[in-house]
Structure formats: C-alpha cells, structure tokens
Write a protein that holds these residues in place. Structure first.
Motif: not given
Length: 235
Positions: A1-19
């Motif tokens: 669950m921790r992994r999935s949540l981390a990935l989802l949080r990262a996707f939310r910032h794909e446009q402003d922090d793609p790196a």
C-alpha cells in the motif's frame, strides 16, 4: 500500500516535477524487472523511454541499457548518451540482441500495438524478458491529462481541459493516444507461439494485482495499468 500511495502522489506532480515522478517510477519498474533476475551485465533495450529515466536507472544497476525514442521533443535537453531516434515499429537492431526489452506506458500511444509488440519480441533473445505496461482506455487514467472526463467522450474531455488550463491538451485520441483494451491485448499475446506469458497483472494495484486482471469486464476499469511480463520462447 505504501508503494502504491507513493506512486500515486508522484503522478499528481508529473507535470510540475517530472524528474521526481519518473525517477521514482524508473526505480519501481527496475525492481519489477529484477524480480526475474539481476540486470547487471545484461543488455536492456528501452523502447519509447522519453527522457531516459528508465535507461539511466538500468545503467545505474550495471546494465548495458540503450534508449530508442521516436520523438526528439520527448528526449529533453539532456538525453542519455547513445540515445537513438527510432520508431518502435522498426528498431535498428539485429534479432535477439536484448536480454530485456522494456516499454513503459507506450502501447497506448501507438496505432498498431501488435506490430509494436512483434518488434519487441524480435529483438529479444530466446529466454529473454519482455516488459510491457500500458494504461488501458477504460482505466480512470485512460484519457491521460484529461482523465477521467474521457468517459464522457474524448472531444468533450479535451475541450474541458483547455477551458480549465488555458492550453491545448497534449494528447488527441486517434493521433497520439489510442483506445487499447486489456482483454483484446491478452488474447493477442496468448495467441502467439513465440512468447510465454509469465505474468499479467495491475502494475500499481497494492493487492490482488493478478486477480483483478483475470476478471473480464471489471479488469478494463479496475486494473488501471496492465503490466505484462513475457518470456521469449526458443525458435
């Protein structure tokens, strides 16, 4: 669950922090590949890897990794050394040169997925691994930046995106985004005699990842993103 949540949080910032987003995704994908064996000293072909985050991660782990990307704009200002501008339909590679042929979230952007997959199989050695993931059309993320409004129609969703952001959407259905479905893709892959399906599961789902991909109908929505691990069969 921790992994999935981390990935989802990262996707939310794909446009402003793609790196940050794609570096995390690259580490996660490399972990998935290495669940089937280390990549150190192996030849990894990254098809459609954009800015090279996946290629860089595989190299960091000791692989001889090479990026093949058809869109110069996607390579960014500092593409990895040795990056090649090449179409995934016709890779400039001999048969069977790759120990791992890798493609992350590209299949939904090609008009002919079967030909694209056939080319990935061609360049993979017998016994080699083929990693393919894609966002299926009926996933909540199927419309990419204009999801989930794609359920109401692509043109309506694109128009809403422009009104909300003041800029045109990057993706247009039928041009650089295509309605790829899990059921038809699995049938096509399983009908081949040159690959064996090692795993078919949700890439990001935290539990029952394989089970959800086996449920016709439900999987088109609930899988979100299908991960296929294939093994190239001997001739």
């Amino acid at each position: 669950m921790r992994r999935s949540l981390a990935l989802l949080r990262a996707f939310r910032h794909e446009q402003d922090d793609p790196a940050a987003c794609y570096s995390l995704l690259a580490r996660d994908a490399a972990d998935q590949v290495e669940a089937y064996g280390p990549v150190r000293g192996r030849t990894v072909v990254d098809v459609g890897g954009g800015g090279g985050y996946f290629t860089a991660e595989f190299r960091r782990r000791g692989a001889q990794a090479y990026l093949f990307e058809p869109d110069v704009a996607e390579l960014g200002r500092k593409p990895p050394d040795g990056a090649v501008v090449a179409d995934g339909y016709l890779l400039p590679l001999a048969d069977g040169v790759a120990d791992v042929c890798f493609s992350s979230n590209v299949l939904e952007h090609v008009a002919d997925p079967q030909t694209f997959l056939s080319e990935m199989v061609r360049v993979t050695r017998p016994g080699g691994l083929i990693y393919v993931s894609f966002t299926n059309w009926l996933s909540p993320w199927g419309g990419h930046e204009w999801a989930p409004w794609h359920y109401l129609g692509a043109e309506r969703a694109r128009a809403r995106y422009r009104r909300r952001t003041g800029k045109p959407a990057k993706h247009t259905l039928g041009e650089n985004l295509f309605a790829v479905h899990i059921g038809s893709t699995l049938r096509q892959v399983r009908a081949r005699d040159d690959v064996a399906v090692v795993s078919a599961r949700s890439r990001y789902w935290p539990f029952l990842a394989s089970a959800v991909a086996k449920a016709p109908g439900l999987r088109e929505f609930a899988t979100w993103n299908l991960l296929l691990i294939l093994r190239r069969c001997p001739p």
